[in-house]
Design an enzyme around this catalytic site. Structure first.
Site, PDB file in Angstrom:
ATOM      1  N   ASP A 143      74.280   4.664  15.940  1.00 49.10           N
ATOM      2  CA  ASP A 143      74.050   3.372  16.163  1.00 49.10           C
ATOM      3  C   ASP A 143      75.415   2.833  17.168  1.00 49.10           C
ATOM      4  OD1 ASP A 143      72.594   0.553  15.949  1.00 49.10           O
ATOM      5  OD2 ASP A 143      74.174  -0.009  14.473  1.00 49.10           O
TER       6      ASP A 143
ATOM      7  N   ASP B 198      67.330   3.614   5.288  1.00 51.92           N
ATOM      8  CA  ASP B 198      67.123   2.629   4.190  1.00 51.92           C
ATOM      9  C   ASP B 198      67.428   1.102   4.806  1.00 51.92           C
ATOM     10  OD1 ASP B 198      69.971   3.052   4.288  1.00 51.92           O
ATOM     11  OD2 ASP B 198      69.876   1.573   2.828  1.00 51.92           O
TER      12      ASP B 198
HETATM   13  P1  IMP Z   1      76.905   3.355  13.078  1.00 56.04           P
HETATM   14  O1  IMP Z   1      78.481   3.492  12.604  1.00 56.04           O
HETATM   15  O2  IMP Z   1      76.758   1.877  13.475  1.00 56.04           O
HETATM   16  O3  IMP Z   1      76.714   4.445  14.275  1.00 56.04           O
HETATM   17  O4  IMP Z   1      76.165   3.334  12.037  1.00 56.04           O
HETATM   18  C1  IMP Z   1      75.501   4.686  11.362  1.00 56.04           C
HETATM   19  C2  IMP Z   1      74.626   4.346  10.169  1.00 56.04           C
HETATM   20  O5  IMP Z   1      74.267   3.011  10.135  1.00 56.04           O
HETATM   21  C3  IMP Z   1      73.643   5.223  10.083  1.00 56.04           C
HETATM   22  O6  IMP Z   1      74.040   6.570   9.652  1.00 56.04           O
HETATM   23  C4  IMP Z   1      72.776   4.449   9.381  1.00 56.04           C
HETATM   24  O7  IMP Z   1      72.830   4.717   7.634  1.00 56.04           O
HETATM   25  C5  IMP Z   1      73.033   3.142   9.298  1.00 56.04           C
HETATM   26  N1  IMP Z   1      72.213   2.415  10.456  1.00 56.04           N
HETATM   27  C6  IMP Z   1      72.308   2.124  11.808  1.00 56.04           C
HETATM   28  N2  IMP Z   1      71.245   1.651  12.321  1.00 56.04           N
HETATM   29  C7  IMP Z   1      70.188   1.692  11.207  1.00 56.04           C
HETATM   30  C8  IMP Z   1      68.833   1.300  11.451  1.00 56.04           C
HETATM   31  O8  IMP Z   1      68.342   0.989  12.258  1.00 56.04           O
HETATM   32  N3  IMP Z   1      68.106   1.785  10.183  1.00 56.04           N
HETATM   33  C9  IMP Z   1      68.787   2.295   9.195  1.00 56.04           C
HETATM   34  N4  IMP Z   1      70.146   2.460   8.952  1.00 56.04           N
HETATM   35  C10 IMP Z   1      70.964   2.184  10.251  1.00 56.04           C
END
Ligand code: IMP
Ligand code: MG
Length: 179
Positions: free
Chosen positions: A102, A158
């Site tokens: 994300d 989740d």
């Molecule tokens: P980042 O640090 O923003 O890249 O977040 C990554 C983590 O956020 C992932 O491993 C997920 O656990 C969670 N995450 C991000 N987007 C989503 C989504 O759309 N659905 C569920 N979990 C998400």
């Protein structure tokens, strides 16, 4: 539970196909390497189980748990290691297996921590990618599918620890988190 899903993005059959394609590619790329798959719990648990079954070369696996999200839908950017690896990384070609990329902050920080442990190489395999949301300087090496900027659940992913057991990936209805 199904009432909370706005629409299905990837059904079981499509997910199987995605895993088979990634497994084929990884088996080819790592045939002369020392592959260690590291699943980032808990979101990647179903993906890891399917991906490893479609890898046809010898490999090892390990698990790690980090936290970056509370019960909301935005990343905090702070990575806390909740469960560390059992295997010493030196000499391994590490492939991090993630559910979704994300903002990228979680994996950016995790990669920095793990590269200090001297693996031979580190690459990233993510089932889903939301490139529009990227904030950290990180580009995945293997991507199952690119998804729109919506909150998705199921197949391990989740919202507030729920919906992980859905066998497909769906878009969470906003009424669930806008309450
Ligand atoms: P980042 O640090 O923003 O890249 O977040 C990554 C983590 O956020 C992932 O491993 C997920 O656990 C969670 N995450 C991000 N987007 C989503 C989504 O759309 N659905 C569920 N979990 C998400
Ligand atoms: Mg996760």
């Amino acid at each position: 539970m199904l009432n909370d899903i706005k629409s299905v993005l990837y059904d079981e059959e499509t997910l199987k196909e995605i895993c088979n394609n990634l497994g084929k590619q990884i088996s080819e790329d790592y045939k002369d390497k020392n592959l260690l798959l590291v699943s980032v719990l808990k979101g990647s648990v179903m993906f890891m189980a399917d991906l490893m079954r479609s890898i046809t070369i010898p490999c090892r696996i390990d698990f790690m748990a980090v936290s970056s999200y509370g019960s909301g839908t935005e990343s905090s950017g702070i990575v806390k290691i909740k469960k560390d690896l059992d295997i010493n990384l030196s000499g391994y070609d590490l492939l991090l297996v993630e559910d979704i990329l994300d903002s990228g902050k979680t994996l950016y920080n995790l990669r920095s921590v793990l590269s200090l442990r001297n693996p031979k190489s580190i690459r990233i395999c993510t089932l889903l990618d939301k490139p529009e949301r990227r904030e950290a300087d990180i580009v995945p090496d293997y991507v199952g599918a690119v998804v729109p900027d919506e909150f998705v659940v199921g197949y391990g992913l989740d919202y507030d620890e729920k919906y992980r057991n859905l066998p497909f990936i769906g878009i969470l209805s906003p009424h669930v988190y806008e309450k």
